[in-house]
Scaffold this motif. Structure first.
Motif, mmCIF file in Angstrom:
data_model
loop_
_atom_site.group_PDB
_atom_site.id
_atom_site.type_symbol
_atom_site.label_atom_id
_atom_site.label_comp_id
_atom_site.label_asym_id
_atom_site.label_seq_id
_atom_site.Cartn_x
_atom_site.Cartn_y
_atom_site.Cartn_z
ATOM 1 N N ASN A 56 29.969 45.613 33.991
ATOM 2 C CA ASN A 56 30.600 45.058 32.795
ATOM 3 C C ASN A 56 31.957 44.448 33.105
ATOM 4 O O ASN A 56 32.318 43.382 32.569
ATOM 5 N N ILE A 57 32.727 45.117 33.965
ATOM 6 C CA ILE A 57 34.040 44.580 34.329
ATOM 7 C C ILE A 57 33.892 43.297 35.139
ATOM 8 O O ILE A 57 34.623 42.319 34.928
ATOM 9 N N SER A 58 32.933 43.284 36.068
ATOM 10 C CA SER A 58 32.738 42.111 36.924
ATOM 11 C C SER A 58 32.401 40.867 36.106
ATOM 12 O O SER A 58 32.806 39.752 36.444
ATOM 13 N N GLN A 59 31.666 41.058 35.008
ATOM 14 C CA GLN A 59 31.277 39.918 34.181
ATOM 15 C C GLN A 59 32.476 39.271 33.496
ATOM 16 O O GLN A 59 32.416 38.104 33.108
ATOM 17 N N LYS A 111 43.259 39.140 42.667
ATOM 18 C CA LYS A 111 42.341 38.529 43.630
ATOM 19 C C LYS A 111 40.952 39.180 43.609
ATOM 20 O O LYS A 111 40.047 38.725 44.314
ATOM 21 N N VAL A 112 40.801 40.242 42.826
ATOM 22 C CA VAL A 112 39.504 40.934 42.742
ATOM 23 C C VAL A 112 38.550 40.075 41.923
ATOM 24 O O VAL A 112 38.834 39.715 40.784
ATOM 25 N N LYS A 113 37.401 39.748 42.505
ATOM 26 C CA LYS A 113 36.427 38.897 41.838
ATOM 27 C C LYS A 113 35.135 39.637 41.499
ATOM 28 O O LYS A 113 34.277 39.105 40.798
ATOM 29 N N ASN A 114 34.993 40.838 42.005
ATOM 30 C CA ASN A 114 33.785 41.610 41.701
ATOM 31 C C ASN A 114 34.088 43.086 41.893
ATOM 32 O O ASN A 114 35.062 43.452 42.566
ATOM 33 N N LEU A 115 33.252 43.910 41.312
ATOM 34 C CA LEU A 115 33.448 45.351 41.361
ATOM 35 C C LEU A 115 32.098 46.026 41.513
ATOM 36 O O LEU A 115 31.132 45.676 40.833
ATOM 37 N N LYS A 116 32.018 46.979 42.435
ATOM 38 C CA LYS A 116 30.797 47.744 42.643
ATOM 39 C C LYS A 116 31.024 49.197 42.245
ATOM 40 O O LYS A 116 32.098 49.744 42.485
ATOM 41 N N LEU A 141 41.851 46.124 35.449
ATOM 42 C CA LEU A 141 40.833 45.102 35.723
ATOM 43 C C LEU A 141 40.098 44.717 34.445
ATOM 44 O O LEU A 141 39.724 43.556 34.267
ATOM 45 N N GLN A 142 39.890 45.679 33.552
ATOM 46 C CA GLN A 142 39.218 45.386 32.291
ATOM 47 C C GLN A 142 40.040 44.428 31.422
ATOM 48 O O GLN A 142 39.492 43.684 30.618
ATOM 49 N N GLN A 143 41.340 44.462 31.602
ATOM 50 C CA GLN A 143 42.224 43.599 30.808
ATOM 51 C C GLN A 143 42.358 42.204 31.386
ATOM 52 O O GLN A 143 42.902 41.311 30.738
#
Length: 279
Positions: free
Chosen positions: A151-154, A238-243, A274-276
Protein backbone atom coordinates in the motif's frame (compact mmCIF):
# COMPACT_ATOMS: atom_id res chain seq x y z
CA UNK A 1 18.70 -26.70 13.73
CA UNK A 2 20.57 -23.57 14.81
CA UNK A 3 19.74 -21.82 11.53
CA UNK A 4 16.05 -22.56 12.11
CA UNK A 5 16.19 -21.18 15.66
CA UNK A 6 17.88 -17.99 14.44
CA UNK A 7 15.31 -17.42 11.67
CA UNK A 8 13.48 -14.12 12.34
CA UNK A 9 9.94 -14.41 13.68
CA UNK A 10 7.59 -11.44 13.20
CA UNK A 11 6.77 -9.66 16.43
CA UNK A 12 3.63 -7.64 16.99
CA UNK A 13 3.48 -4.44 19.00
CA UNK A 14 -0.27 -4.09 18.47
CA UNK A 15 -2.20 -4.46 21.73
CA UNK A 16 -5.29 -5.56 19.77
CA UNK A 17 -3.42 -8.29 17.86
CA UNK A 18 -1.77 -9.56 21.05
CA UNK A 19 -5.13 -9.67 22.85
CA UNK A 20 -6.97 -11.41 20.00
CA UNK A 21 -4.23 -14.00 19.38
CA UNK A 22 -3.95 -14.77 23.12
CA UNK A 23 -7.71 -15.06 23.41
CA UNK A 24 -7.70 -17.43 20.45
CA UNK A 25 -5.06 -19.62 22.12
CA UNK A 26 -7.09 -19.78 25.34
CA UNK A 27 -10.32 -20.60 23.51
CA UNK A 28 -8.50 -23.30 21.54
CA UNK A 29 -7.45 -25.00 24.79
CA UNK A 30 -11.04 -24.87 26.04
CA UNK A 31 -12.47 -26.26 22.77
CA UNK A 32 -9.88 -29.05 22.81
CA UNK A 33 -10.98 -30.06 26.30
CA UNK A 34 -14.74 -30.02 25.68
CA UNK A 35 -14.59 -31.67 22.25
CA UNK A 36 -12.04 -34.44 22.83
CA UNK A 37 -12.41 -34.63 26.64
CA UNK A 38 -8.93 -36.17 27.14
CA UNK A 39 -7.17 -37.47 30.27
CA UNK A 40 -10.29 -38.84 31.92
CA UNK A 41 -12.35 -35.70 31.41
CA UNK A 42 -15.14 -37.82 29.91
CA UNK A 43 -15.44 -39.60 33.28
CA UNK A 44 -15.80 -36.32 35.15
CA UNK A 45 -19.54 -36.22 35.71
CA UNK A 46 -20.88 -32.88 36.81
CA UNK A 47 -23.88 -30.83 35.65
CA UNK A 48 -21.59 -27.81 35.17
CA UNK A 49 -18.62 -29.70 33.73
CA UNK A 50 -18.13 -27.39 30.73
CA UNK A 51 -18.35 -24.35 32.97
CA UNK A 52 -15.77 -25.82 35.34
CA UNK A 53 -13.41 -26.44 32.41
CA UNK A 54 -13.63 -22.81 31.28
CA UNK A 55 -10.99 -21.51 33.77
CA UNK A 56 -8.38 -23.43 31.74
CA UNK A 57 -9.23 -21.07 28.88
CA UNK A 58 -8.65 -18.10 31.20
CA UNK A 59 -5.41 -19.57 32.58
CA UNK A 60 -3.75 -20.21 29.23
CA UNK A 61 -5.23 -17.16 27.49
CA UNK A 62 -3.95 -14.87 30.25
CA UNK A 63 -0.54 -16.57 30.26
CA UNK A 64 -0.22 -16.12 26.50
CA UNK A 65 -1.31 -12.48 26.80
CA UNK A 66 1.16 -11.57 29.57
CA UNK A 67 4.04 -13.39 27.85
CA UNK A 68 3.31 -11.65 24.53
CA UNK A 69 3.16 -8.25 26.19
CA UNK A 70 6.47 -8.86 27.93
CA UNK A 71 8.26 -10.04 24.78
CA UNK A 72 6.88 -7.19 22.64
CA UNK A 73 9.54 -4.98 24.23
CA UNK A 74 12.38 -6.95 22.60
CA UNK A 75 13.62 -5.56 19.27
CA UNK A 76 15.22 -8.76 17.92
CA UNK A 77 13.02 -11.82 17.92
CA UNK A 78 13.53 -15.16 16.21
CA UNK A 79 12.05 -18.64 16.04
CA UNK A 80 14.19 -19.94 18.89
CA UNK A 81 13.02 -17.15 21.18
CA UNK A 82 9.41 -17.80 20.19
CA UNK A 83 9.76 -21.51 21.04
CA UNK A 84 11.28 -20.65 24.42
CA UNK A 85 8.36 -18.31 25.05
CA UNK A 86 5.91 -21.12 24.27
CA UNK A 87 7.74 -23.49 26.66
CA UNK A 88 7.55 -20.82 29.38
CA UNK A 89 3.82 -20.36 28.71
CA UNK A 90 3.12 -24.10 28.95
CA UNK A 91 5.19 -24.37 32.14
CA UNK A 92 3.41 -21.49 33.89
CA UNK A 93 0.05 -22.65 32.55
CA UNK A 94 0.63 -26.17 33.89
CA UNK A 95 1.41 -24.80 37.38
CA UNK A 96 -1.74 -22.67 37.48
CA UNK A 97 -3.82 -25.51 36.03
CA UNK A 98 -2.46 -27.90 38.64
CA UNK A 99 -3.46 -25.63 41.53
CA UNK A 100 -6.91 -25.05 40.04
CA UNK A 101 -7.47 -28.76 39.43
CA UNK A 102 -6.16 -29.86 42.85
CA UNK A 103 -7.91 -27.21 44.94
CA UNK A 104 -11.23 -26.80 43.13
CA UNK A 105 -11.90 -29.92 41.03
CA UNK A 106 -10.14 -33.02 42.32
CA UNK A 107 -9.67 -31.83 45.92
CA UNK A 108 -6.49 -33.86 46.27
CA UNK A 109 -3.37 -33.19 48.29
CA UNK A 110 -0.70 -31.15 46.55
CA UNK A 111 2.01 -33.48 45.36
CA UNK A 112 4.97 -33.12 42.99
CA UNK A 113 4.10 -36.40 41.27
CA UNK A 114 0.59 -35.19 40.52
CA UNK A 115 1.99 -31.97 39.13
CA UNK A 116 4.26 -33.96 36.82
CA UNK A 117 1.18 -35.58 35.28
CA UNK A 118 -0.45 -32.17 34.88
CA UNK A 119 2.68 -30.92 33.14
CA UNK A 120 2.52 -33.82 30.70
CA UNK A 121 -1.18 -33.14 30.11
CA UNK A 122 -0.38 -29.49 29.43
CA UNK A 123 2.28 -30.49 26.90
CA UNK A 124 -0.09 -32.93 25.20
CA UNK A 125 -2.75 -30.25 24.80
CA UNK A 126 -0.44 -27.26 24.39
CA UNK A 127 2.01 -28.51 21.76
CA UNK A 128 -0.48 -29.00 18.89
CA UNK A 129 -2.28 -25.77 19.79
CA UNK A 130 1.05 -23.91 20.02
CA UNK A 131 2.11 -25.18 16.59
CA UNK A 132 -1.12 -23.85 15.10
CA UNK A 133 -0.68 -20.61 17.05
CA UNK A 134 2.90 -20.04 15.85
CA UNK A 135 2.14 -20.81 12.20
CA UNK A 136 -1.10 -18.83 12.01
CA UNK A 137 0.45 -15.80 13.75
CA UNK A 138 3.51 -16.01 11.49
CA UNK A 139 1.33 -16.02 8.38
CA UNK A 140 -0.89 -13.20 9.65
CA UNK A 141 1.98 -10.87 10.62
CA UNK A 142 3.90 -11.69 7.43
CA UNK A 143 0.87 -10.82 5.30
CA UNK A 144 0.32 -7.67 7.37
CA UNK A 145 3.86 -6.46 6.62
CA UNK A 146 3.52 -7.34 2.94
CA UNK A 147 0.17 -5.56 2.56
CA UNK A 148 1.43 -2.47 4.39
CA UNK A 149 4.51 -2.35 2.16
CA UNK A 150 2.39 -2.79 -0.96
CA UNK A 151 0.00 0.00 0.00
CA UNK A 152 2.82 2.41 0.81
CA UNK A 153 4.70 1.57 -2.40
CA UNK A 154 1.64 2.45 -4.48
CA UNK A 155 1.66 5.97 -3.06
CA UNK A 156 5.37 6.69 -3.07
CA UNK A 157 6.15 9.53 -5.50
CA UNK A 158 8.03 8.69 -8.68
CA UNK A 159 10.06 11.84 -8.29
CA UNK A 160 10.47 14.49 -5.61
CA UNK A 161 10.44 18.15 -6.70
CA UNK A 162 13.75 19.73 -5.86
CA UNK A 163 12.53 22.66 -3.82
CA UNK A 164 15.83 23.26 -2.13
CA UNK A 165 19.50 22.43 -2.49
CA UNK A 166 20.55 21.51 1.01
CA UNK A 167 24.14 20.42 1.36
CA UNK A 168 25.16 17.55 3.62
CA UNK A 169 28.63 18.06 5.07
CA UNK A 170 30.60 15.16 6.53
CA UNK A 171 33.88 15.79 8.29
CA UNK A 172 36.13 12.96 9.44
CA UNK A 173 39.85 13.24 10.21
CA UNK A 174 41.34 15.06 7.18
CA UNK A 175 38.38 14.36 4.88
CA UNK A 176 35.44 16.65 4.19
CA UNK A 177 32.66 15.34 1.99
CA UNK A 178 29.94 17.64 0.69
CA UNK A 179 26.88 16.07 -0.95
CA UNK A 180 23.70 17.71 -2.17
CA UNK A 181 20.75 16.26 -0.29
CA UNK A 182 18.90 15.76 -3.58
CA UNK A 183 21.74 13.45 -4.72
CA UNK A 184 22.34 11.66 -1.43
CA UNK A 185 21.08 8.06 -1.24
CA UNK A 186 22.27 6.26 1.88
CA UNK A 187 25.10 5.35 4.23
CA UNK A 188 26.18 1.77 4.92
CA UNK A 189 28.24 1.11 8.03
CA UNK A 190 30.77 -1.64 8.65
CA UNK A 191 32.70 -1.49 11.91
CA UNK A 192 34.45 1.91 12.01
CA UNK A 193 33.92 2.71 8.34
CA UNK A 194 30.96 4.11 6.43
CA UNK A 195 30.27 3.95 2.71
CA UNK A 196 28.39 6.98 1.39
CA UNK A 197 26.23 6.37 -1.69
CA UNK A 198 25.22 9.37 -3.81
CA UNK A 199 24.72 10.50 -7.37
CA UNK A 200 27.11 12.70 -9.28
CA UNK A 201 25.97 13.72 -12.75
CA UNK A 202 23.38 10.89 -12.48
CA UNK A 203 26.17 8.34 -11.91
CA UNK A 204 26.30 6.33 -8.72
CA UNK A 205 29.31 7.13 -6.54
CA UNK A 206 30.60 5.37 -3.43
CA UNK A 207 33.01 6.95 -0.96
CA UNK A 208 34.48 5.03 1.96
CA UNK A 209 35.15 7.18 5.03
CA UNK A 210 36.61 6.21 8.40
CA UNK A 211 33.77 7.40 10.63
CA UNK A 212 31.20 5.78 12.89
CA UNK A 213 27.56 5.69 11.84
CA UNK A 214 26.52 7.65 14.93
CA UNK A 215 28.99 10.41 14.11
CA UNK A 216 27.80 10.53 10.51
CA UNK A 217 24.20 10.69 11.69
CA UNK A 218 24.92 13.67 13.91
CA UNK A 219 26.25 15.58 10.91
CA UNK A 220 23.64 14.79 8.26
CA UNK A 221 20.38 13.85 9.97
CA UNK A 222 17.38 16.01 9.05
CA UNK A 223 13.70 15.62 8.18
CA UNK A 224 14.40 13.26 5.27
CA UNK A 225 17.75 11.71 6.14
CA UNK A 226 17.13 9.19 8.91
CA UNK A 227 18.71 6.18 10.54
CA UNK A 228 16.60 3.10 9.83
CA UNK A 229 18.88 0.29 11.00
CA UNK A 230 21.96 -0.12 13.15
CA UNK A 231 24.03 -0.20 9.94
CA UNK A 232 22.12 2.18 7.66
CA UNK A 233 21.16 5.83 7.17
CA UNK A 234 18.80 6.52 4.28
CA UNK A 235 17.36 9.47 2.39
CA UNK A 236 13.64 8.68 2.59
CA UNK A 237 12.83 10.87 -0.40
CA UNK A 238 14.83 8.45 -2.56
CA UNK A 239 12.81 5.38 -1.52
CA UNK A 240 10.76 4.21 -4.50
CA UNK A 241 9.49 0.87 -3.24
CA UNK A 242 8.97 -1.04 -0.03
CA UNK A 243 9.00 -4.76 0.69
CA UNK A 244 7.42 -6.45 3.67
CA UNK A 245 7.98 -9.99 4.91
CA UNK A 246 8.33 -11.97 8.14
CA UNK A 247 11.50 -10.09 9.04
CA UNK A 248 9.83 -6.69 8.71
CA UNK A 249 10.39 -4.09 5.99
CA UNK A 250 13.08 -3.33 3.41
CA UNK A 251 13.55 -0.09 1.52
CA UNK A 252 14.28 -0.15 -2.20
CA UNK A 253 16.25 2.59 -3.94
CA UNK A 254 16.53 1.93 -7.70
CA UNK A 255 20.00 3.49 -7.90
CA UNK A 256 21.62 0.83 -5.66
CA UNK A 257 21.72 -2.95 -6.01
CA UNK A 258 20.81 -3.92 -2.43
CA UNK A 259 17.81 -3.52 -0.15
CA UNK A 260 18.00 -1.47 3.04
CA UNK A 261 16.44 -3.15 6.10
CA UNK A 262 14.31 -1.30 8.63
CA UNK A 263 14.86 -2.40 12.21
CA UNK A 264 11.75 -3.04 14.28
CA UNK A 265 12.67 -0.20 16.63
CA UNK A 266 12.66 2.27 13.72
CA UNK A 267 9.39 1.11 12.11
CA UNK A 268 7.20 3.56 14.12
CA UNK A 269 9.19 6.53 12.77
CA UNK A 270 10.15 5.38 9.25
CA UNK A 271 6.95 3.76 7.95
CA UNK A 272 4.55 6.62 8.86
CA UNK A 273 6.87 9.13 7.19
CA UNK A 274 6.88 7.08 3.99
CA UNK A 275 3.08 6.93 4.15
CA UNK A 276 3.00 10.72 4.15
CA UNK A 277 5.15 10.98 1.01
CA UNK A 278 2.30 11.32 -1.46
CA UNK A 279 2.85 12.71 -4.94
Amino acid sequence: MFSFASYPYPKSESFKEIFVSSLGAGVSVYLFLIIFQPFGTENFLHPYKFLLLFPYCIIFGTTFFIANLMTSRFSNWNMGAELLKIIFILFVGSILSYFYNSLFLSHVKLDLGNYFYMFLYSLAVGIPISIIYILSRYIYLKNLHENTARNISQHLPVSIPELQQNLLKISAQNIELIISESNFLCVQSMENYCTFYFLENNILKKVLVRISLSSALQQIENGSVKKCHRSYIVNLTKVKNLKGNAQGYKLILPEIDFEIPVSRSFIPSIIPQLQQQNP
